[in-house]
Design an enzyme around this catalytic site. Sequence first.
Site, PDB file in Angstrom:
ATOM      1  CD  GLU A  60      -3.022   0.966   2.250  1.00 29.57           C
ATOM      2  OE1 GLU A  60      -4.156   0.569   1.926  1.00 29.57           O
ATOM      3  OE2 GLU A  60      -2.705   1.249   3.430  1.00 29.57           O
ATOM      4  CB  CYS A 148     -11.350   7.447   6.056  1.00 30.73           C
ATOM      5  SG  CYS A 148     -12.501   6.169   5.511  1.00 30.73           S
ATOM      6  CG  ASP A 179      -5.941   4.620   7.847  1.00 30.39           C
ATOM      7  OD1 ASP A 179      -5.589   4.486   6.657  1.00 30.39           O
ATOM      8  OD2 ASP A 179      -7.128   4.626   8.205  1.00 30.39           O
TER       9      ASP A 179
END
Length: 246
Positions: A60, A148, A179
């Site tokens: 990611e 988000c 995150d």
Amino acid sequence: MISDSMTVEEIRLHLGLALKEKDFVVDKTGVKTIEIIGASFVADEPFIFGALNDEYIQRELEWYKSKSLFVKDIPGETPKIWQQVASSKGEINSNYGWAIWSEDNYAQYDMCLAELGQNPDSRRGIMIYTRPSMQFDYNKDGMSDFMCTNTVQYLIRDKKINAVVNMRSNDVVFGFRNDYAWQKYVLDKLVSDLNAGDSTRQYKAGSIIWNVGSLHVYSRHFYLVDHWWKTGETHISKKDYVGKYA
């Protein structure tokens, strides 16, 4: 001083109590959750429940660095969740690397770096992730991706750079751990880049304060919360779990 916020362990306790008391909230898809509204805590651990997936975190991160808004560009197999929220063209909004590094989003990282470089005591050292048009962009071409993260503010105090993360929504299990890894990466990079600009600064990474409108656990992960409540262990594979949420 840092606000006397809750810790990750205290967040676990609040979620454990919510599950024990069956304080459920049903989301828009009809799925049961437990939730803390207005959660604010010091992110002093890299996960809340579950275990880190270092391989996915690295994939990611590489995608974020690419700034691509297409899920096909995630290295390796595209995760099912990204496929589900992408548009008919495979496009999304929430590449966080795009959000802070792209000129199309006004180069948020560079703006923050310049502000803190010029004025270390500034309260304007902020990276703005989302945008007003997200109200419409989130469902463009069949997409379902309302970003988000709203903003992250960076405050230099006592030679430490503290990050204040502000989110509208955060899934406790998969969302938080990924995150957190991203926010830790950006904070460490900001520290390094500011120190490189002036060798006398010698800044260090400070605290990461996590503020979330809705911090929640989906029903498929209730077993992790239940297992922690009974044992104090933050992770167990579902096949090994024994209990009412199997």
